[in-house]
Design a protein around this motif. Structure first.
Motif, PDB file in Angstrom:
ATOM      1  N   LYS B 210       0.810  -1.196   0.000  1.00 54.67           N
ATOM      2  CA  LYS B 210       0.000   0.000   0.000  1.00 54.67           C
ATOM      3  C   LYS B 210       0.854   1.261   0.000  1.00 54.67           C
ATOM      4  CE  LYS B 210      -4.604   0.194   0.684  1.00 54.67           C
ATOM      5  NZ  LYS B 210      -5.444  -0.933   0.337  1.00 54.67           N
ATOM      6  N   ILE B 211       2.017   1.186   0.663  1.00 57.06           N
ATOM      7  CA  ILE B 211       2.773   2.442   0.850  1.00 57.06           C
ATOM      8  C   ILE B 211       3.240   3.091  -0.455  1.00 57.06           C
ATOM      9  CG2 ILE B 211       4.904   3.362   1.832  1.00 57.06           C
ATOM     10  CD1 ILE B 211       4.475   1.577   4.221  1.00 57.06           C
ATOM     11  N   PRO B 212       3.786   2.542  -1.484  1.00 59.89           N
ATOM     12  CA  PRO B 212       4.429   1.246  -1.599  1.00 59.89           C
ATOM     13  C   PRO B 212       5.934   1.352  -1.343  1.00 59.89           C
ATOM     14  CG  PRO B 212       4.068   2.226  -3.741  1.00 59.89           C
ATOM     15  CD  PRO B 212       3.699   3.252  -2.736  1.00 59.89           C
ATOM     16  N   ILE B 213       6.490   0.299  -0.763  1.00 61.72           N
ATOM     17  CA  ILE B 213       7.940   0.223  -0.554  1.00 61.72           C
ATOM     18  C   ILE B 213       8.543  -0.470  -1.768  1.00 61.72           C
ATOM     19  CG2 ILE B 213       9.715  -0.850   0.885  1.00 61.72           C
ATOM     20  CD1 ILE B 213       8.021  -0.250   3.272  1.00 61.72           C
ATOM     21  N   TRP B 219       2.565  -1.554  -9.154  1.00 67.58           N
ATOM     22  CA  TRP B 219       1.196  -1.179  -9.512  1.00 67.58           C
ATOM     23  C   TRP B 219       1.016   0.323  -9.576  1.00 67.58           C
ATOM     24  CZ3 TRP B 219      -1.374   1.896  -6.057  1.00 67.58           C
ATOM     25  CH2 TRP B 219      -0.899   1.893  -4.743  1.00 67.58           C
ATOM     26  N   GLN B 220       1.926   1.053  -8.895  1.00 63.35           N
ATOM     27  CA  GLN B 220       1.628   2.437  -8.557  1.00 63.35           C
ATOM     28  C   GLN B 220       1.591   3.381  -9.753  1.00 63.35           C
ATOM     29  OE1 GLN B 220       4.609   4.667  -6.628  1.00 63.35           O
ATOM     30  NE2 GLN B 220       3.179   5.778  -5.334  1.00 63.35           N
ATOM     31  N   ALA B 221       2.659   3.371 -10.539  1.00 64.03           N
ATOM     32  CA  ALA B 221       2.791   4.418 -11.553  1.00 64.03           C
ATOM     33  C   ALA B 221       1.645   4.369 -12.558  1.00 64.03           C
ATOM     34  CB  ALA B 221       4.128   4.270 -12.254  1.00 64.03           C
ATOM     35  N   GLY B 237      -2.900  10.940  -1.707  1.00 58.58           N
ATOM     36  CA  GLY B 237      -3.077  11.856  -0.590  1.00 58.58           C
ATOM     37  C   GLY B 237      -3.455  11.138   0.686  1.00 58.58           C
ATOM     38  N   ILE B 238      -4.373  10.177   0.592  1.00 59.71           N
ATOM     39  CA  ILE B 238      -4.876   9.565   1.816  1.00 59.71           C
ATOM     40  C   ILE B 238      -4.569   8.079   1.890  1.00 59.71           C
ATOM     41  CG2 ILE B 238      -6.830   9.497   3.365  1.00 59.71           C
ATOM     42  CD1 ILE B 238      -8.186  11.531   1.607  1.00 59.71           C
ATOM     43  N   MET B 239      -4.727   7.385   0.766  1.00 56.85           N
ATOM     44  CA  MET B 239      -4.656   5.931   0.866  1.00 56.85           C
ATOM     45  C   MET B 239      -3.247   5.442   1.177  1.00 56.85           C
ATOM     46  SD  MET B 239      -6.834   3.567  -1.533  1.00 56.85           S
ATOM     47  CE  MET B 239      -6.987   1.857  -1.203  1.00 56.85           C
ATOM     48  N   LEU B 240      -2.243   6.119   0.655  1.00 58.55           N
ATOM     49  CA  LEU B 240      -0.872   5.767   1.013  1.00 58.55           C
ATOM     50  C   LEU B 240      -0.685   5.837   2.516  1.00 58.55           C
ATOM     51  CD1 LEU B 240       1.512   7.720  -1.323  1.00 58.55           C
ATOM     52  CD2 LEU B 240       0.823   5.386  -1.424  1.00 58.55           C
ATOM     53  N   LYS B 241      -1.339   6.823   3.114  1.00 54.20           N
ATOM     54  CA  LYS B 241      -1.157   7.049   4.549  1.00 54.20           C
ATOM     55  C   LYS B 241      -1.731   5.897   5.365  1.00 54.20           C
ATOM     56  CE  LYS B 241       0.411  10.914   3.103  1.00 54.20           C
ATOM     57  NZ  LYS B 241       0.129  10.692   1.696  1.00 54.20           N
ATOM     58  N   LEU B 319       4.400  13.834  10.863  1.00 51.16           N
ATOM     59  CA  LEU B 319       4.220  15.189  10.348  1.00 51.16           C
ATOM     60  C   LEU B 319       4.281  15.177   8.823  1.00 51.16           C
ATOM     61  CD1 LEU B 319       4.041  18.231  10.773  1.00 51.16           C
ATOM     62  CD2 LEU B 319       6.508  18.300  10.973  1.00 51.16           C
ATOM     63  N   GLN B 320       5.252  14.428   8.310  1.00 51.99           N
ATOM     64  CA  GLN B 320       5.444  14.386   6.867  1.00 51.99           C
ATOM     65  C   GLN B 320       4.269  13.698   6.167  1.00 51.99           C
ATOM     66  OE1 GLN B 320       7.619  16.114   5.623  1.00 51.99           O
ATOM     67  NE2 GLN B 320       7.949  15.447   3.520  1.00 51.99           N
ATOM     68  N   MET B 321       3.629  12.713   6.853  1.00 52.61           N
ATOM     69  CA  MET B 321       2.434  12.071   6.292  1.00 52.61           C
ATOM     70  C   MET B 321       1.360  13.113   6.015  1.00 52.61           C
ATOM     71  SD  MET B 321       2.202   8.733   8.672  1.00 52.61           S
ATOM     72  CE  MET B 321       0.531   8.208   8.532  1.00 52.61           C
ATOM     73  N   PHE B 322       1.161  13.975   7.028  1.00 56.01           N
ATOM     74  CA  PHE B 322       0.139  15.016   6.913  1.00 56.01           C
ATOM     75  C   PHE B 322       0.507  15.983   5.786  1.00 56.01           C
ATOM     76  CE2 PHE B 322      -1.823  18.987   8.662  1.00 56.01           C
ATOM     77  CZ  PHE B 322      -3.127  18.555   8.570  1.00 56.01           C
ATOM     78  N   VAL B 323       1.777  16.365   5.791  1.00 57.41           N
ATOM     79  CA  VAL B 323       2.247  17.372   4.845  1.00 57.41           C
ATOM     80  C   VAL B 323       2.219  16.829   3.415  1.00 57.41           C
ATOM     81  CG1 VAL B 323       4.359  18.513   4.138  1.00 57.41           C
ATOM     82  CG2 VAL B 323       3.621  18.630   6.511  1.00 57.41           C
ATOM     83  N   HIS B 324       2.670  15.594   3.273  1.00 58.10           N
ATOM     84  CA  HIS B 324       2.706  14.999   1.937  1.00 58.10           C
ATOM     85  C   HIS B 324       1.299  14.882   1.374  1.00 58.10           C
ATOM     86  CE1 HIS B 324       2.844  11.474  -0.838  1.00 58.10           C
ATOM     87  NE2 HIS B 324       3.812  12.196  -1.348  1.00 58.10           N
ATOM     88  N   GLY B 325       0.347  14.568   2.248  1.00 55.60           N
ATOM     89  CA  GLY B 325      -1.035  14.506   1.792  1.00 55.60           C
ATOM     90  C   GLY B 325      -1.478  15.821   1.179  1.00 55.60           C
ATOM     91  N   ILE B 326      -1.179  16.918   1.887  1.00 52.41           N
ATOM     92  CA  ILE B 326      -1.583  18.238   1.383  1.00 52.41           C
ATOM     93  C   ILE B 326      -0.874  18.558   0.080  1.00 52.41           C
ATOM     94  CG2 ILE B 326      -1.455  20.694   1.880  1.00 52.41           C
ATOM     95  CD1 ILE B 326      -1.762  19.908   4.844  1.00 52.41           C
ATOM     96  N   ASN B 327       0.448  18.334   0.067  1.00 53.62           N
ATOM     97  CA  ASN B 327       1.226  18.728  -1.102  1.00 53.62           C
ATOM     98  C   ASN B 327       0.841  17.930  -2.342  1.00 53.62           C
ATOM     99  OD1 ASN B 327       2.583  20.593   0.323  1.00 53.62           O
ATOM    100  ND2 ASN B 327       4.406  19.358   0.654  1.00 53.62           N
ATOM    101  N   VAL B 328       0.678  16.633  -2.152  1.00 53.61           N
ATOM    102  CA  VAL B 328       0.480  15.806  -3.333  1.00 53.61           C
ATOM    103  C   VAL B 328      -0.918  16.047  -3.902  1.00 53.61           C
ATOM    104  CG1 VAL B 328      -0.399  13.638  -2.405  1.00 53.61           C
ATOM    105  CG2 VAL B 328       1.242  13.603  -4.246  1.00 53.61           C
ATOM    106  N   VAL B 329      -1.882  16.294  -3.024  1.00 46.79           N
ATOM    107  CA  VAL B 329      -3.219  16.606  -3.533  1.00 46.79           C
ATOM    108  C   VAL B 329      -3.179  17.931  -4.294  1.00 46.79           C
ATOM    109  CG1 VAL B 329      -5.526  17.309  -2.821  1.00 46.79           C
ATOM    110  CG2 VAL B 329      -4.522  15.239  -1.905  1.00 46.79           C
ATOM    111  N   ALA B 330      -2.437  18.889  -3.729  1.00 44.38           N
ATOM    112  CA  ALA B 330      -2.326  20.173  -4.415  1.00 44.38           C
ATOM    113  C   ALA B 330      -1.668  19.997  -5.780  1.00 44.38           C
ATOM    114  CB  ALA B 330      -1.534  21.141  -3.564  1.00 44.38           C
TER     115      ALA B 330
END
Lengths: 461, 479
Positions: B210-213, B219-221, B237-241, B319-330
């Motif tokens: 899910k992350i994905p590592i 599957w991701q790209a 934005g959310i599901m990775l989290k 913190l970065q989970m939250f931030v990455h969600g905002i940035n990537v959605v933007a």
């Protein structure tokens, strides 16, 4: 006991009243009779109604319906009522088909309630003989004739092996009554080794039943027979025969509980092989019906896992799984029947379904999710219960079963491709516009309700 | 419970009214869940003591399996992210003919809230699967090409992962004293080393997909690229989290006995993912694909930070989970706007868009800088903490992980430069104010968190300390 009587009398009535008449009127009568039988058995099982006197009238050591058995009886009666109600009427004369189906159901009830090997044998025969006729009831179709002869030969063969097994067991234990055998086995178990006669007998009898439930390595007849038989009969075979077969299997293996550590060894191997084979073979199938046939083989594999768990306390898990399997299989066979055309039996029959009929799409999606075991459908809860109880006996087998259900996604979801890929399709498919029977809605609703409130199963038993 | 029921009701309403009601209305209505969530958070976690408070608890499957929802700082931050982003995602819908999109997104919101709040193993699994279903249909119905092929790969990949997790959960369940799936009961199971490795493998596989590592990312790209913009936003934005949250909340405490075994493996794979994702992102021409690989890189850093098992790393990671969600959605929002208003999302066909809309260019630049972790934007504090923790864990690994800052700046600035600056290849149509408002909210958050990250860290640190205590209780190693 009341259920078996109602269905039998109903069968005879339908058989004679409907002789040489079209199916139309008899269809309502027979589904009402079956619904009544199911309702009565359900009420009896929940101790709301009491038919004590009627039950005393039957010889107790031959046939005896416990509360759990009655739940299965009512389930099968409801399912058969649904099958008869939702599948389209055949125009030709021949209400005898419905009568035969009900007679076959009587046999299934006998198998469920049997407490005696002779009764079990009779049940299997009463179940099978009408089915040989029904499999070939599409007289002008060569495939159907092939299915009938194949099913008959395989069925006769397996029954003979089963009977041989009964003989061995009689030789080894000196009794044909299951409760008697169970008693003797528990005594013998403390004293000495079990006689080899009994082990051979168990293997032979299991072989006979494995044929009936189409488990590896006795599954090869299933795809051909399922494909050739008329859709209504295939559905009946896939659901009722399989469930009755497993209940009978569980009931008779319980008598040999003292041998559990021995028979579970080879049952695990058979279960794993059935799961792996059924799922992998299903991927490459072209027609919907054959895919469903292999999927039913895979489900037989999951159900075999049930037989290795301590069964007596867990019969409700078998019931939950039966409900899940019956609900989704009947709905999927129904849509297969409704949308298959003379030329197209493949997944292409669903092309553009989303555009043409949204409610049908939703019903199919829920049923596919349920049969694949995705929450919050009853398919998931049943699989969860089954796998959890089998996990204690064999974690490895359960892991393979989990992998198997992941593989199953590949062929269940094949239907989504034509269903949703409709962007460039302009022509509407006439076949898709027809109304869907209300019973199908009920069944799909039930598979969600049971999925959300699974404790209903445990409470009922 | 409210924030699961509310989106579900809205989802049903949206499904029945079809496209009669404007999407903006649904977007605004879905803000209701955000308020409900904030109210609930005020109500329960006011002390912020790190305890996972029960907010709802009824027996469900049987006596051992309850429907339990909990809230603490970590869960609170995650559901804040979910309920904040979902309305923005709904507002980002450009056309009106995707009529089942809104119900699916709202259903997804309910499932995601369930995942983050589930305090019972089986419930966690069920919500985990439920979150997969809407996103599967969003991708299947509205993907640009090869819909079935990419989505089935995505579905089977994640489904196998979650089944592995189910096997681990069942194993733990059977080990508990009175057969219960409750979080605390599962946590109190003492496993030996071998058992713990197997149980951990099940969890880790589910989360790694899910992350994905790194080796599980294939599957991701394609999924991100082909999915509609809203699908990509939800996924990244959310599901990775979900995966990262699972790693922190379920994998690390449950398989604490064998965490020393997994620590070097996961850190190594995550660092490989960081560099691999970044290097591939530099070469991309398709903007969505570029963001997909950048996301792989960023998320790898978070996973590595978590697995250093240090307070700094975990705080930075959350913190970065939250931030990455905002940035990537933007970022996906910006790509969507560019695609609909400039006609293409391929870098080779874009250029010089900045002069058409200065405000849009400014917003775009701030988001790019935020993603590239420039100080005073939201990306900086989290990334700094994460890199510090990895340096402390192992200097060489730290050096390699540190490359992410440089590589990220390269691909992000390249993306900005080729699309907004330089020679003019295409023109940007007028962008309505309604479309800019969600972006402005996101930009405000980028700067706000960049200036005072401590507000977020204060929220989460008590619960992180509790989780670290749980890991060390199960004989794990802590640095």
């Amino acid at each position: 006991m009341i259920g078996i009587l109602i269905v039998f009398i109903g069968a005879v009535l339908v058989l004679f009243l409907g002789l040489n008449k079209p199916e139309g009127g008899m269809k309502t009568l027979s589904s009402l009779v079956l619904f009544l039988a199911g309702m009565m058995s359900l009420l009896e099982s929940l101790s709301i109604l009491n038919f004590e006197k009627l039950s005393n009238w039957a010889p107790k050591n031959m046939i005896d319906f416990s509360k759990g058995d009655l739940m299965f009886v009512s389930l099968l009666a409801f399912v058969t009522a649904a099958i008869i109600a939702i599948f389209p009427t055949i125009e030709e004369k021949g209400s005898d088909r419905l009568g035969l189906m009900m007679l076959s159901l009587t046999g299934a009830f006998m198998m469920i309630g049997a407490d005696h090997l002779v009764m079990l044998f009779l049940g299997i025969e009463v179940l099978s003989i009408p089915l040989y006729v029904l499999a070939g009831s599409d007289k002008h179709n060569l495939r159907s004739n092939e299915a009938a002869i194949k099913y008959f030969l395989m069925g006769a063969f397996s029954t003979a092996i089963f009977l041989l097994g009964c003989a061995f067991i009689y030789g080894g234990s000196g009794s044909l009554s299951l409760s008697e055998i169970s008693l003797r086995m528990s005594i013998v178990g403390h004293l000495s080794e079990f006689p080899a006669l009994i082990k051979v007998g168990v293997i032979l009898m299991s072989t006979g039943l494995l044929f009936k439930v189409s488990a590896f390595p006795f599954h090869f007849w299933a795809p051909d027979v399922y494909e050739g038989s008329p859709n209504k009969v295939t559905t009946f075979m896939a659901v009722v025969v399989k469930i009755a077969g497993f209940v009978a299997f569980a009931n008779y293996l319980q008598a040999f509980e003292a041998l559990a550590s021995w028979y579970s060894k080879w049952l695990i191997i058979l279960a794993v092989c059935t799961i792996v084979f059924g799922n992998i073979a299903a991927i490459s199938q072209k027609t919907v019906k054959r895919t469903l046939a292999y999927s039913s083989i895979a489900h037989a594999g999951y159900l075999l896992l049930f037989l290795i768990t301590p069964m007596k306390a867990n019969m409700w898990i078998l019931f939950a799984y039966s409900v899940a399997y019956a609900l989704s299989t009947v709905v999927l066979f129904y849509f297969n029947d409704k949308y298959s055309t003379k030329r197209d039996y493949g997944f292409g029959m669903f092309s553009g379904l989303l555009k043409n009929n949204q409610s049908a799409t939703i019903l199919m999606v829920v049923s596919l999710f349920s049969i694949a075991g995705i929450p919050v459908t009853v398919g998931f809860t049943a699989k969860y219960y089954l796998f959890t109880s089998a996990f204690e006996v064999s974690p490895l087998a359960v892991c393979i079963a989990l992998l198997g259900s992941a593989i199953s996604i590949m062929y269940y979801f094949k239907a989504f491709k034509p269903m949703f890929e409709s962007a460039n399709e302009t022509n509407t498919n006439e076949a898709h516009s027809g109304k869907i029977h209300f019973v199908v809605y009920l069944m799909v609703a039930a598979s969600i309700v049971f999925g959300m409130f699974p404790y209903l199963f445990e409470r009922c038993f | 419970m409210e924030i699961i029921i509310l989106p579900l009701i809205l989802s049903l309403l949206a499904a029945f009214t079809g496209s009669k009601i404007n999407k903006t209305v649904w977007g605004l209505l879905s803000f209701v869940s955000l308020f409900a969530m904030i109210y609930m958070k005020q109500h329960y976690a006011i002390h912020n003591d790190g305890i996972w408070h029960n907010t709802f608890d009824v027996p469900w499957f049987s006596n051992g399996i309850h429907f339990t929802l909990g809230i603490d700082g970590l869960t609170g931050l995650m559901i804040l992210l979910t309920n904040l982003l979902v309305p923005i995602i709904i507002l980002s819908i450009q056309t009106n003919n995707q009529k089942s999109l809104i119900p699916l997104i709202l259903f997804m919101q309910a499932a995601l809230n369930g995942v983050f709040m589930a305090k019972d193993g089986l419930m966690f699994y069920i919500f985990w699967e439920l979150a997969l279903i809407p996103i599967y249909f969003i991708c299947l119905l509205y993907s640009s090409k090869d819909a079935f092929k990419t989505t089935i790969k995505f579905f089977i990949y994640t489904f196998v992962g979650s089944l592995a997790m189910l096997a681990s959960l069942i194993y733990l369940y059977l080990k508990t004293e009175n057969h219960s799936f409750a979080y605390d009961e599962l946590l109190s199971v003492q496993l030996n080393y071998t058992e713990s490795i197997w149980v951990g493998a099940g969890f880790l596989f589910a989360f790694a997909v899910k992350i994905p590592i790194f080796p599980f990312h294939s599957w991701q790209a394609n999924t991100y690229t082909n999915a509609p913009a809203q699908g990509s936003m939800l996924l990244s934005g959310i599901m990775l989290k979900m995966g990262l949250y699972g790693l922190l909340r379920w994998f690390m405490p449950m398989a604490g006995e064998s965490i020393a075994f997994y620590q070097p493996i996961v850190v190594l794979l995550a660092v490989i993912g960081i560099i691999y994702g970044a290097v591939i992102a530099i070469k991309q021409n398709d903007l969505k694909r570029l963001i997909a690989f950048s996301s792989l890189s960023h998320v790898g850093l978070i996973a590595a930070g978590f697995m250093t098992l240090s307070a700094v790393g975990i705080q930075g990671g959350v913190l970065q989970m939250f931030v990455h969600g905002i940035n990537v959605v933007a970022l996906f929002y910006i790509v969507e706007i560019i695609e609909t208003h400039a006609g293409s999302r391929e870098l080779s066909k874009l250029g010089g868009l900045a002069k058409f809309n200065r405000l849009f260019a400014a917003i775009y630049l701030i988001i790019v800088l935020g993603t590239a972790a420039v100080p005073l934007t939201n990306g900086f504090p989290g990334e700094l903490l994460l890199l510090k923790s990895i340096f402390d864990y192992n200097t060489i690994t730290g050096v390699f992980a540190g490359l992410t800052i440089i590589l990220c700046a390269v691909y992000m600035l390249r993306m900005y430069q080729f699309s907004m600056l330089g020679e003019n290849k295409t023109s940007l149509n007028e962008i309505g104010l309604m479309k800019m408002i969600p972006l402005i909210i996101l930009v405000a958050l980028v700067i706000f968190i960049g200036v005072c990250p401590q507000l977020v860290i204060d929220q989460i640190s008590p619960s992180i300390q509790k989780i670290m205590l749980e890991i060390s209780n199960s004989k794990g190693v802590l640095s």
